[in-house]
Design a protein around this motif. Structure first.
Motif, PDB file in Angstrom:
ATOM      1  N   LYS A  24      -8.920  12.505 -13.267  1.00 14.87           N
ATOM      2  CA  LYS A  24      -8.596  13.900 -13.151  1.00 14.87           C
ATOM      3  C   LYS A  24      -6.975  13.641 -13.676  1.00 14.87           C
ATOM      4  CE  LYS A  24      -6.280  15.281  -9.455  1.00 14.87           C
ATOM      5  NZ  LYS A  24      -5.655  15.904  -8.270  1.00 14.87           N
ATOM      6  N   GLU A  25      -6.150  14.675 -12.962  1.00 16.31           N
ATOM      7  CA  GLU A  25      -4.937  14.875 -13.228  1.00 16.31           C
ATOM      8  C   GLU A  25      -4.402  15.062 -14.812  1.00 16.31           C
ATOM      9  OE1 GLU A  25      -3.370  15.876 -10.661  1.00 16.31           O
ATOM     10  OE2 GLU A  25      -5.088  15.736  -9.674  1.00 16.31           O
ATOM     11  N   GLU A  26      -4.191  13.856 -15.298  1.00 11.99           N
ATOM     12  CA  GLU A  26      -3.405  13.825 -16.556  1.00 11.99           C
ATOM     13  C   GLU A  26      -4.136  14.945 -17.537  1.00 11.99           C
ATOM     14  OE1 GLU A  26      -2.643   9.437 -15.699  1.00 11.99           O
ATOM     15  OE2 GLU A  26      -3.859  10.868 -14.932  1.00 11.99           O
ATOM     16  N   ILE A  40       0.854  21.152   2.814  1.00 16.08           N
ATOM     17  CA  ILE A  40       1.811  20.154   3.328  1.00 16.08           C
ATOM     18  C   ILE A  40       1.616  19.063   2.450  1.00 16.08           C
ATOM     19  CG2 ILE A  40       2.808  19.090   5.200  1.00 16.08           C
ATOM     20  CD1 ILE A  40       1.091  21.080   6.731  1.00 16.08           C
ATOM     21  N   VAL A  41       2.671  18.977   1.470  1.00 19.46           N
ATOM     22  CA  VAL A  41       2.855  17.538   0.624  1.00 19.46           C
ATOM     23  C   VAL A  41       3.659  16.556   1.090  1.00 19.46           C
ATOM     24  CG1 VAL A  41       2.663  16.839  -1.689  1.00 19.46           C
ATOM     25  CG2 VAL A  41       1.888  19.049  -1.153  1.00 19.46           C
ATOM     26  N   THR A  42       3.212  15.441   1.379  1.00 14.93           N
ATOM     27  CA  THR A  42       4.180  14.515   1.752  1.00 14.93           C
ATOM     28  C   THR A  42       4.648  13.727   0.362  1.00 14.93           C
ATOM     29  OG1 THR A  42       2.572  12.358   1.895  1.00 14.93           O
ATOM     30  CG2 THR A  42       2.508  13.967   3.847  1.00 14.93           C
ATOM     31  N   GLU A  43       5.971  12.816   0.590  1.00 11.48           N
ATOM     32  CA  GLU A  43       6.098  11.959  -0.100  1.00 11.48           C
ATOM     33  C   GLU A  43       5.180  10.876  -0.181  1.00 11.48           C
ATOM     34  OE1 GLU A  43       8.188  12.146  -2.663  1.00 11.48           O
ATOM     35  OE2 GLU A  43       9.394  13.953  -2.012  1.00 11.48           O
ATOM     36  N   PRO A  44       5.211   9.938  -0.957  1.00  8.98           N
ATOM     37  CA  PRO A  44       4.169   8.693  -1.106  1.00  8.98           C
ATOM     38  C   PRO A  44       5.072   7.669  -0.006  1.00  8.98           C
ATOM     39  CG  PRO A  44       5.308   8.723  -3.221  1.00  8.98           C
ATOM     40  CD  PRO A  44       5.899  10.111  -2.408  1.00  8.98           C
ATOM     41  N   ASP A  45       5.001   7.997   1.175  1.00 10.68           N
ATOM     42  CA  ASP A  45       6.026   7.562   1.965  1.00 10.68           C
ATOM     43  C   ASP A  45       5.254   6.733   3.161  1.00 10.68           C
ATOM     44  OD1 ASP A  45       8.293   7.098   3.285  1.00 10.68           O
ATOM     45  OD2 ASP A  45       8.279   8.896   4.418  1.00 10.68           O
ATOM     46  N   VAL A  88       6.521  -0.629 -10.081  1.00  6.28           N
ATOM     47  CA  VAL A  88       6.087   0.778 -10.264  1.00  6.28           C
ATOM     48  C   VAL A  88       5.062   0.833  -9.566  1.00  6.28           C
ATOM     49  CG1 VAL A  88       7.069   1.521 -12.518  1.00  6.28           C
ATOM     50  CG2 VAL A  88       5.127   0.229 -12.464  1.00  6.28           C
ATOM     51  N   PHE A  89       4.569   2.095  -9.058  1.00  2.00           N
ATOM     52  CA  PHE A  89       3.628   2.370  -8.109  1.00  2.00           C
ATOM     53  C   PHE A  89       2.257   2.179  -8.933  1.00  2.00           C
ATOM     54  CE2 PHE A  89       5.660   5.863  -5.143  1.00  2.00           C
ATOM     55  CZ  PHE A  89       5.970   4.993  -4.701  1.00  2.00           C
ATOM     56  N   GLY A  90       1.128   1.806  -8.227  1.00  3.29           N
ATOM     57  CA  GLY A  90      -0.040   1.700  -8.861  1.00  3.29           C
ATOM     58  C   GLY A  90      -0.656   2.993  -9.170  1.00  3.29           C
ATOM     59  N   LYS A  91      -1.713   3.044  -9.846  1.00  2.00           N
ATOM     60  CA  LYS A  91      -2.531   4.255 -10.089  1.00  2.00           C
ATOM     61  C   LYS A  91      -2.970   4.951  -9.000  1.00  2.00           C
ATOM     62  CE  LYS A  91      -2.835   5.193 -14.629  1.00  2.00           C
ATOM     63  NZ  LYS A  91      -2.889   4.056 -15.551  1.00  2.00           N
ATOM     64  N   ALA A 120      -6.145  12.485   0.702  1.00  2.00           N
ATOM     65  CA  ALA A 120      -5.207  11.292   0.614  1.00  2.00           C
ATOM     66  C   ALA A 120      -5.294  10.563  -0.700  1.00  2.00           C
ATOM     67  CB  ALA A 120      -5.669  10.189   1.850  1.00  2.00           C
ATOM     68  N   ASN A 121      -3.875  10.364  -0.954  1.00  2.00           N
ATOM     69  CA  ASN A 121      -3.667   9.789  -2.202  1.00  2.00           C
ATOM     70  C   ASN A 121      -3.313   8.145  -2.107  1.00  2.00           C
ATOM     71  OD1 ASN A 121      -3.492  12.187  -4.103  1.00  2.00           O
ATOM     72  ND2 ASN A 121      -2.610  12.557  -2.495  1.00  2.00           N
ATOM     73  N   VAL A 122      -3.996   7.316  -2.696  1.00  2.00           N
ATOM     74  CA  VAL A 122      -4.039   6.041  -2.212  1.00  2.00           C
ATOM     75  C   VAL A 122      -3.856   5.107  -3.419  1.00  2.00           C
ATOM     76  CG1 VAL A 122      -5.232   4.019  -1.269  1.00  2.00           C
ATOM     77  CG2 VAL A 122      -5.323   6.217  -0.365  1.00  2.00           C
ATOM     78  N   SER A 123      -2.702   4.188  -3.389  1.00  2.00           N
ATOM     79  CA  SER A 123      -2.674   3.090  -4.303  1.00  2.00           C
ATOM     80  C   SER A 123      -2.031   1.825  -3.908  1.00  2.00           C
ATOM     81  CB  SER A 123      -1.788   3.780  -5.418  1.00  2.00           C
ATOM     82  OG  SER A 123      -0.320   3.670  -5.144  1.00  2.00           O
ATOM     83  N   ILE A 124      -2.351   0.969  -4.713  1.00  2.00           N
ATOM     84  CA  ILE A 124      -1.682  -0.521  -4.244  1.00  2.00           C
ATOM     85  C   ILE A 124      -0.862  -0.817  -5.317  1.00  2.00           C
ATOM     86  CG2 ILE A 124      -3.647  -0.977  -2.717  1.00  2.00           C
ATOM     87  CD1 ILE A 124      -4.647  -2.721  -5.217  1.00  2.00           C
ATOM     88  N   VAL A 149       0.792  -1.071  -0.095  1.00  2.00           N
ATOM     89  CA  VAL A 149      -0.074   0.024   0.067  1.00  2.00           C
ATOM     90  C   VAL A 149       1.079   1.328  -0.012  1.00  2.00           C
ATOM     91  CG1 VAL A 149      -1.774   1.326   1.299  1.00  2.00           C
ATOM     92  CG2 VAL A 149      -1.870  -1.250   1.190  1.00  2.00           C
ATOM     93  N   VAL A 150       0.664   2.242  -0.836  1.00  2.00           N
ATOM     94  CA  VAL A 150       1.309   3.391  -0.894  1.00  2.00           C
ATOM     95  C   VAL A 150       0.375   4.600  -0.519  1.00  2.00           C
ATOM     96  CG1 VAL A 150       2.688   4.877  -2.373  1.00  2.00           C
ATOM     97  CG2 VAL A 150       2.834   2.365  -2.510  1.00  2.00           C
ATOM     98  N   ILE A 151       0.452   5.610   0.449  1.00  2.00           N
ATOM     99  CA  ILE A 151      -0.179   6.647   0.544  1.00  2.00           C
ATOM    100  C   ILE A 151       0.563   7.974   0.680  1.00  2.00           C
ATOM    101  CG2 ILE A 151      -1.747   7.566   2.430  1.00  2.00           C
ATOM    102  CD1 ILE A 151      -2.292   4.710   3.308  1.00  2.00           C
ATOM    103  N   GLY A 152      -0.013   8.887   0.064  1.00  2.00           N
ATOM    104  CA  GLY A 152       0.765  10.344   0.236  1.00  2.00           C
ATOM    105  C   GLY A 152      -0.412  11.284   0.543  1.00  2.00           C
ATOM    106  N   LEU A 153      -0.042  12.179   1.471  1.00  2.00           N
ATOM    107  CA  LEU A 153      -1.247  13.249   1.979  1.00  2.00           C
ATOM    108  C   LEU A 153      -0.888  14.475   1.400  1.00  2.00           C
ATOM    109  CD1 LEU A 153      -1.771  11.956   5.622  1.00  2.00           C
ATOM    110  CD2 LEU A 153      -2.911  11.218   3.546  1.00  2.00           C
ATOM    111  N   GLU A 154      -2.037  15.318   1.431  1.00  2.00           N
ATOM    112  CA  GLU A 154      -1.952  16.411   1.117  1.00  2.00           C
ATOM    113  C   GLU A 154      -2.863  17.363   2.029  1.00  2.00           C
ATOM    114  OE1 GLU A 154      -1.884  16.966  -3.775  1.00  2.00           O
ATOM    115  OE2 GLU A 154      -3.211  15.529  -3.144  1.00  2.00           O
ATOM    116  N   VAL A 155      -2.139  17.962   2.959  1.00  2.00           N
ATOM    117  CA  VAL A 155      -2.985  18.749   4.122  1.00  2.00           C
ATOM    118  C   VAL A 155      -2.807  20.245   3.921  1.00  2.00           C
ATOM    119  CG1 VAL A 155      -2.955  18.930   6.492  1.00  2.00           C
ATOM    120  CG2 VAL A 155      -2.133  16.800   5.771  1.00  2.00           C
TER     121      VAL A 155
END
Ligand code: ADP
Ligand code: MG
Length: 487
Positions: free
Chosen positions: A271-273, A161-166, A214-217, A203-207, A13-19
């Motif tokens: 979104k995004e792209e 505050i933007v975290t790394e996908p950490d 490589v990270f998932g979408k 919360a940005n979440v991928s598996i 599981v990979v999670i990055g947050l934007e607060v």
């Protein structure tokens, strides 16, 4: 039904947050319009927010300084040459048609936030950046065909505050938000209120399969208005993604919203792209140069941080990690205890008074420690009186303490005197009471003589009661034991 553990175990599981944190400035980030919460809709809006032609933004210096404070607390690198950029998009909540933000030169680069999860694991979560930007207004959707716009919030100063996908668990994510909330409150840069939206978390979440490279979408989840909901939302989203993956279906990169009542996430937009924000430096704002001198001044205004106080409580005051944790949870309490400890060496007693009588009083009266009527020195004096054997804890907490709260100006010794609370440790005042008690309980005295030692407690209790708690327990016990031998 909860997902089987073996299936979960297949994935990383990979999670990055934007607060986003609303800064505690009285005016907006690029105008003098007020920024307080809760005003009637569209009453805090002027020509800048409305983007009238010919108006120009002007940076709120204080907002900039508050962002730097957060960066210093997170050990980020502070950018010396700052540019503000326009992020172009059309939406009714932003009359200018663009948001002013920082794209390539965030005021703070990198850094970390040390988190403590529920299992007691302590680790650093890496930050990517902290940047400044303006908030957008609020669209209020009704059940009918109308949508209302409230622009009070448009232009309010934010840091993101933007975290790394950490991070890799919902637990870590909620610990991160908890720590950020604690930090902004210690720094006094944001009130940290998630219900009112002054602290918001996406919360940005991928598996990915454990052996994938490589990270998932990633899916971005919005609208979580409490730390508990951050945790719940991430967990349900993870289950949804793993279920899709198990069925061999694709996970699409999209923004989803969390519905706490249904405990589900729902797709909002892919979104995004697809987005092209056409970032470019805002020509209306000149670059902000952070000089050594300015940075030094800001550093001098930094308060003690929770981690520093925690370390001090453990190493200098020898408090347990548990106590230190509880006491540094909020700044007002931590500073109060620290102040008490500068007046007494009995640190453990200071901690106990804080976590016991003082906290109960604060809770009952819904006050913070900086509003507590008894000054730290007064509390230290109570502790000293107890340690000197002049007062016992029960009398101190049940009689002296409430009296002090009522009369915070009266010197402690005077109150002790007035209420007649001074502990009796002289034999002359205690002996008559002991004799009285032994006379009143002849049967129990006989039992005691026959070996029923436990009755000593009953005699002690009686003496304490009749002395209204003022008899010094140690002297009383010695005298009682002797007296019982005599009779
Ligand atoms: P975007 O270009 O979509 O804005 P960013 O790279 O700026 O993406 O990252 C935004 C947030 O998403 C950051 O908090 C980052 O840590 C997080 N993030 C990036 N990639 C992933 C991923 N694959 N899984 C989970 N979170 C991610
Ligand atoms: Mg981004």
């Amino acid at each position: 039904m909860p997902m089987r553990e073996e299936i979960r175990q297949k994935y990383r599981v990979v999670i990055g947050l934007e607060v986003h944190a609303q800064l505690l400035t009285s005016s907006k980030i690029f105008s003098a319009e007020p920024s307080s919460f809760g005003a009637s809709p569209n009453t805090q809006v002027g020509v800048i927010t409305l983007a009238h032609p010919g108006t120009l933004p002007k940076l709120n210096k204080r907002a900039f300084e508050l962002a730097i404070k957060m960066g210093l607390a997170c050990k980020s690198e502070i950018s010396r040459h700052n540019i503000f950029d326009r992020k172009n998009y059309f939406y009714p909540d932003l009359p200018k048609g663009y948001q002013i933000t920082q794209d390539r030169t965030p005021v703070c680069k990198g850094g970390l936030v040390t988190i403590k999860t529920k299992d007691g694991v302590v680790r650093d979560v890496k930050l990517n950046r902290i940047h400044l930007e303006e908030d957008a207004g609020k669209s209020i959707h009704t059940d009918g065909p109308d949508t209302f716009i409230d622009l009070n919030r448009a232009g309010v100063a934010l840091i993101e505050i933007v975290t790394e996908p950490d991070m890799s668990t919902a637990d870590e994510a909620s610990a991160f938000v908890t720590e950020v909330r604690k930090l902004v409150r210690y720094l006094d840069i944001c009130d940290g209120n998630m219900e009112e939206g002054s602290l918001r978390c996406d919360a940005n979440v991928s598996i990915m399969l454990k052996d994938a490279t490589v990270f998932g979408k990633k899916v971005e989840i919005k609208n979580m208005n409490s730390i508990r909901n951050v945790q719940r939302a991430i967990n349900v989203e993870l289950e949804r993604q793993i279920e899709l993956a198990e069925k061999g279906e694709a996970i699409v990169s999209e923004t989803r919203t969390y519905d706490a009542d249904k405990d589900k996430t729902f797709g909002m937009r892919e979104k995004e792209e697809l987005n092209d924000y056409r970032y470019f430096p805002d020509p209306d704002l000149s670059p902000v140069i952070v000089s050594d001198e300015w940075l030094k001044q800001i550093k001098q205004t930094m308060p003690a941080l929770p981690q520093e106080l925690f370390n001090k409580f453990v190493s200098e005051y020898k408090l347990s990690e548990y106590d230190a944790n509880v006491l540094t949870d909020s700044k007002d309490i931590a500073l109060y205890v620290d102040a008490v400890c500068s007046h007494t060496k009995n640190y453990k007693a200071a901690a106990n008074w804080m976590m016991g009588p003082v906290k109960s009083w604060l809770n009952e009266n819904q006050k913070s420690a900086d509003q507590f009527p008894i000054k730290p020195q007064g509390l230290a004096e109570i502790i000293e009186l107890i340690d000197a054997g002049k007062l016992n804890f029960t009398v101190a907490s049940q009689r002296l303490f409430p009296a002090m709260v009522q009369n915070p100006q009266t010197p402690v010794l005077q109150l002790v005197e007035q209420l007649g609370l001074s502990q009796q440790s002289d034999q002359n005042s205690i002996l008559p009471i002991i004799e009285e008690v032994l006379k009143a309980f002849p049967e129990e005295v006989k039992q005691f003589k026959k070996g029923k030692d436990a009755l000593i407690g009953m005699f002690m209790g009686e003496v304490m009661k009749r002395s209204q708690g003022k008899a010094d327990p140690k002297t009383t016990k010695d005298l009682l034991v002797n007296k019982l031998k005599e009779v």
